[in-house]
Design a protein around this motif. Structure first.
Motif, PDB file in Angstrom:
ATOM      1  N   ASP A  12       0.807  -1.225   0.000  1.00  0.00           N
ATOM      2  CA  ASP A  12       0.000   0.000   0.000  1.00  0.00           C
ATOM      3  C   ASP A  12       0.843   1.279   0.000  1.00  0.00           C
ATOM      4  OD1 ASP A  12      -2.265  -1.635   0.093  1.00  0.00           O
ATOM      5  OD2 ASP A  12      -2.256  -1.652   2.284  1.00  0.00           O
ATOM      6  N   GLY A  14       1.382   3.003  -2.556  1.00  0.00           N
ATOM      7  CA  GLY A  14       0.940   3.842  -3.674  1.00  0.00           C
ATOM      8  C   GLY A  14       1.566   3.375  -4.983  1.00  0.00           C
ATOM      9  N   LYS A  15       1.806   2.075  -5.094  1.00  0.00           N
ATOM     10  CA  LYS A  15       2.426   1.527  -6.324  1.00  0.00           C
ATOM     11  C   LYS A  15       1.543   1.792  -7.538  1.00  0.00           C
ATOM     12  CE  LYS A  15       2.465  -2.508  -4.272  1.00  0.00           C
ATOM     13  NZ  LYS A  15       2.098  -2.125  -2.892  1.00  0.00           N
ATOM     14  N   GLY A  16       0.208   1.634  -7.319  1.00  0.00           N
ATOM     15  CA  GLY A  16      -0.723   1.803  -8.442  1.00  0.00           C
ATOM     16  C   GLY A  16      -0.560   3.163  -9.109  1.00  0.00           C
ATOM     17  N   GLY A  39      -4.442  -4.463  -3.752  1.00  0.00           N
ATOM     18  CA  GLY A  39      -5.456  -3.445  -3.999  1.00  0.00           C
ATOM     19  C   GLY A  39      -4.707  -2.217  -4.447  1.00  0.00           C
ATOM     20  N   THR A  41      -4.637   1.459  -6.338  1.00  0.00           N
ATOM     21  CA  THR A  41      -5.549   2.545  -6.662  1.00  0.00           C
ATOM     22  C   THR A  41      -4.950   3.451  -7.725  1.00  0.00           C
ATOM     23  OG1 THR A  41      -6.074   2.486  -4.317  1.00  0.00           O
ATOM     24  CG2 THR A  41      -7.016   4.302  -5.591  1.00  0.00           C
ATOM     25  N   THR A 307      -7.709  -1.272   0.874  1.00  0.00           N
ATOM     26  CA  THR A 307      -8.378  -1.197  -0.418  1.00  0.00           C
ATOM     27  C   THR A 307      -9.201  -2.459  -0.655  1.00  0.00           C
ATOM     28  OG1 THR A 307      -6.425  -0.023  -1.185  1.00  0.00           O
ATOM     29  CG2 THR A 307      -7.926  -0.756  -2.878  1.00  0.00           C
ATOM     30  N   HIS A 339       2.726  10.343  -0.524  1.00  0.00           N
ATOM     31  CA  HIS A 339       2.034  10.763   0.705  1.00  0.00           C
ATOM     32  C   HIS A 339       2.778  11.853   1.483  1.00  0.00           C
ATOM     33  CE1 HIS A 339       0.403   6.742  -0.179  1.00  0.00           C
ATOM     34  NE2 HIS A 339      -0.718   7.206   0.312  1.00  0.00           N
ATOM     35  N   ASP A 341       2.115  14.864   1.235  1.00  0.00           N
ATOM     36  CA  ASP A 341       1.036  15.789   1.631  1.00  0.00           C
ATOM     37  C   ASP A 341       0.377  15.351   2.942  1.00  0.00           C
ATOM     38  OD1 ASP A 341       0.248  13.567  -0.091  1.00  0.00           O
ATOM     39  OD2 ASP A 341      -1.809  14.256   0.191  1.00  0.00           O
ATOM     40  N   GLY A 424       4.917  11.919  -4.583  1.00  0.00           N
ATOM     41  CA  GLY A 424       3.454  11.976  -4.573  1.00  0.00           C
ATOM     42  C   GLY A 424       2.981  12.990  -3.553  1.00  0.00           C
TER      43      GLY A 424
HETATM   44  P1  GDP Z   1      -0.767   0.225  -3.602  1.00  0.00           P
HETATM   45  O1  GDP Z   1      -1.364  -1.034  -3.097  1.00  0.00           O
HETATM   46  O2  GDP Z   1       0.680   0.324  -3.324  1.00  0.00           O
HETATM   47  O3  GDP Z   1      -1.076   0.502  -5.049  1.00  0.00           O
HETATM   48  O4  GDP Z   1      -1.459   1.391  -2.766  1.00  0.00           O
HETATM   49  P2  GDP Z   1      -3.025   1.520  -2.382  1.00  0.00           P
HETATM   50  O5  GDP Z   1      -3.776   1.930  -3.576  1.00  0.00           O
HETATM   51  O6  GDP Z   1      -3.501   0.321  -1.639  1.00  0.00           O
HETATM   52  O7  GDP Z   1      -2.975   2.655  -1.281  1.00  0.00           O
HETATM   53  C1  GDP Z   1      -2.480   3.914  -1.557  1.00  0.00           C
HETATM   54  C2  GDP Z   1      -3.591   4.960  -1.320  1.00  0.00           C
HETATM   55  O8  GDP Z   1      -3.012   6.228  -1.268  1.00  0.00           O
HETATM   56  C3  GDP Z   1      -4.579   5.026  -2.463  1.00  0.00           C
HETATM   57  O9  GDP Z   1      -5.823   5.442  -1.956  1.00  0.00           O
HETATM   58  C4  GDP Z   1      -3.981   6.085  -3.373  1.00  0.00           C
HETATM   59  O10 GDP Z   1      -4.943   6.734  -4.197  1.00  0.00           O
HETATM   60  C5  GDP Z   1      -3.423   7.044  -2.366  1.00  0.00           C
HETATM   61  N1  GDP Z   1      -2.203   7.759  -2.771  1.00  0.00           N
HETATM   62  C6  GDP Z   1      -1.196   7.366  -3.586  1.00  0.00           C
HETATM   63  N2  GDP Z   1      -0.210   8.317  -3.614  1.00  0.00           N
HETATM   64  C7  GDP Z   1      -0.629   9.303  -2.777  1.00  0.00           C
HETATM   65  C8  GDP Z   1      -0.042  10.540  -2.347  1.00  0.00           C
HETATM   66  O11 GDP Z   1       1.062  10.924  -2.719  1.00  0.00           O
HETATM   67  N3  GDP Z   1      -0.788  11.284  -1.463  1.00  0.00           N
HETATM   68  C9  GDP Z   1      -2.015  10.886  -1.009  1.00  0.00           C
HETATM   69  N4  GDP Z   1      -2.661  11.696  -0.159  1.00  0.00           N
HETATM   70  N5  GDP Z   1      -2.572   9.731  -1.382  1.00  0.00           N
HETATM   71  C10 GDP Z   1      -1.886   8.948  -2.245  1.00  0.00           C
END
Ligand code: GDP
Ligand code: IMO
Ligand code: MG
Length: 441
Positions: A12, A14-16, A39, A41, A307, A339, A341, A424
């Protein structure tokens, strides 16, 4: 060339978002491990896509491949594809014939084994998707592969061997009432039909050959890692791990593209600016006790709820020994930090710079989870940064990031000994600041 995206922490990260960003420059996006426990996003112009199995490149209309290292629940795959079609996308997903299939009994066994383990605190808090039991059968050479679904005779033979064993396990060892999930005829009928659909839609491939032909033509392939380094079955916090190799080596074994090819490409570690964890086990930098309010603030602001499962994620300060471990294990050529922010506006920003274990200072993770759990983090404090208009910052680029946040980013980059390719500052594609595109490196 290839670019491999790897989670640096506990999933989680933010790989997506980064797969989406750089997937735009790739011709194919391939997953190499895991299944619908992931999951990912993607947010594009305010539209959010949550993908468990379909590679995140689908949002960019890229060919998506589920490599041989994946475990595939075809029902999830079809429903995800159908949902994306309803939203106007037309995902082209190919599945490796060597990938293993998550069968109904795997999901049931995942749940009951977790429950049995919980008495000894050995449950990992799995996603309940049948991931572990499917990889177990793969290693035990009794699994069902995607290719087996295409040949009813083979499928029948395999099921007749394995299903009675699973039924006995469920009934005699775990004492549950095994239902249809453990019935050879019922499972055969359902999965034979699934095989028909895979065939009709020409969805199965020999992944290595398929991806290799793109590379031979000079095309670019993005490997989308799921989960993260510290929940890797070999390099993670065993037994609180997933059952595959999210680390970069998995990109080779999980697709049929050699490690020299993967290694000539780029390996980008995705870092969350703090820690989140769904699942059990120790977490030395976790914000607990007096820091619970701070954890709540970060959880709410960062939307830190699973997610896949919706579970609230545990929150901690950035664990830097974990990142040094990830950098070595994966051989990062660059990193992306997400993240940034979410930490804005906090009164304090800290990181676990090293650990103290039995009077010794450690800079990377010990190999056993028991020792890791006894580590006391040596916290280092950073000057906090305030809230700003992050959309405007993203539009203006790296230099517009508050100075204190840049100092934090510089520190991370130095500690993992890899340059920052992206930052990000929000979930949307437009809120990722790109410093370098790995396909140009
Ligand atoms: P993944 O499993 O690595 O793809 O990550 P997830 O999608 O499970 O969780 C990451 C969450 O953080 C998602 O809701 C993304 O939309 C959100 N996200 C990704 N990058 C950023 C960022 O730089 N800032 C913020 N506030 N949210 C982010
Ligand atoms: P993405 O790709 C975070 C965790 C589970 C559990 C352990 C084993 O979105 O980063 P499993 O169902 O895989 O057998 O569960 O691994 N886990 C994840 N945590 N992100 C993920 O994926 C995860 N996939 C599995 O919570 O502790
Ligand atoms: Mg996720």
């Amino acid at each position: 060339m290839t670019v491999t995206i790897v989670g640096s922490q506990l999933g989680d990260e933010g790989k997506g978002a980064l797969v989406d960003l750089w997937g735009g420059d790739a011709d194919v996006v391939a997953r190499y491990q895991g299944g619908d426990n992931a999951g990912h996003t993607v947010v594009e112009g305010g539209d959010e896509y949550k993908l468990s199995l379909v590679p995140s490149g689908a949002v960019r209309d890229k060919v998506g491949v589920l490599g041989n290292g994946c475990v595939v629940n075809p029902k999830t795959l079809f429903s995800e594809i159908d949902e994306l079609r309803e939203r106007g996308l037309d995902p082209d997903v190919r599945v490796a014939r060597r990938a293993h299939v998550i069968m109904p009994y795997h999901r049931v066994l995942d749940g009951i084994e977790e429950e049995a383990k919980s008495d000894s605190d050995l449950d990992a808090g799995t996603t309940g998707r049948g991931i572990g039991p499917t990889y177990e059968d793969k290693a035990g050479r009794r699994g069902i592969r995607v290719g087996d679904l295409l040949d009813p005779d083979v499928l029948r033979d395999r099921l007749e061997y394995v299903v009675p064993q699973k039924r006995a396990l469920a009934e005699d060892v775990f004492g549950i009432d095994a239902g249809e999930a453990f019935d050879v005829d019922a499972v055969f009928e359902e999965y034979r039909e699934i095989g028909e659909r895979l065939k009709t839609e020409s969805m199965t491939v020999n992944a290595g050959e398929f991806l290799g032909s793109f590379l031979d033509d000079g095309d670019d392939v993005l490997f989308e890692g799921a989960q993260g380094t510290s929940i890797d079955i070999d390099h993670g916090i065993y037994p609180y791990v997933t059952s595959s190799n999210p680390t970069a080596g998995g990109a080779a074994t999980g697709t049929g593209i050699g490690p020299t090819v993967v290694g000539r490409g780029e390996v980008v570690g995705i870092v969350k600016a703090y820690l989140s964890r769904v699942g059990t086990g120790p977490l030395p930098t976790e914000l607990t006790g007096d820091d619970e309010d701070l954890a709540d603030e970060i959880r709410e602001k960062g939307g830190e709820f699973g997610t896949v499962t919706g579970r609230p994620r545990r929150i901690g300060w950035l664990d830097v020994p974990m990142l040094r471990h990830a950098s070595r294990t994966n051989g990062f050529t660059g990193i992306a930090v997400n993240h940034v922010d979410v930490l804005a506006g906090l009164d304090e920003v800290k990181v676990g710079h090293s650990y103290d274990l039995d009077g010794e200072e450690l800079f990377t993770m010990p190999a056993t989870t028991e020792r890791w759990g006894r580590c006391e983090p040596n916290l280092r404090e950073f000057e906090p940064w305030g809230e700003v208009d992050w959309t405007a910052v993203a539009a203006d680029g790296y230099d517009a990031i508050p100075e204190n946040a840049r100092a934090y980013l510089d520190y991370i980059s130095t500690e993992v000994d890899a340059p920052i390719y992206a930052v990000g500052v929000g979930p949307d594609r437009e809120e990722t600041i790109e410093l370098a595109n790995p396909f140009d490196e």
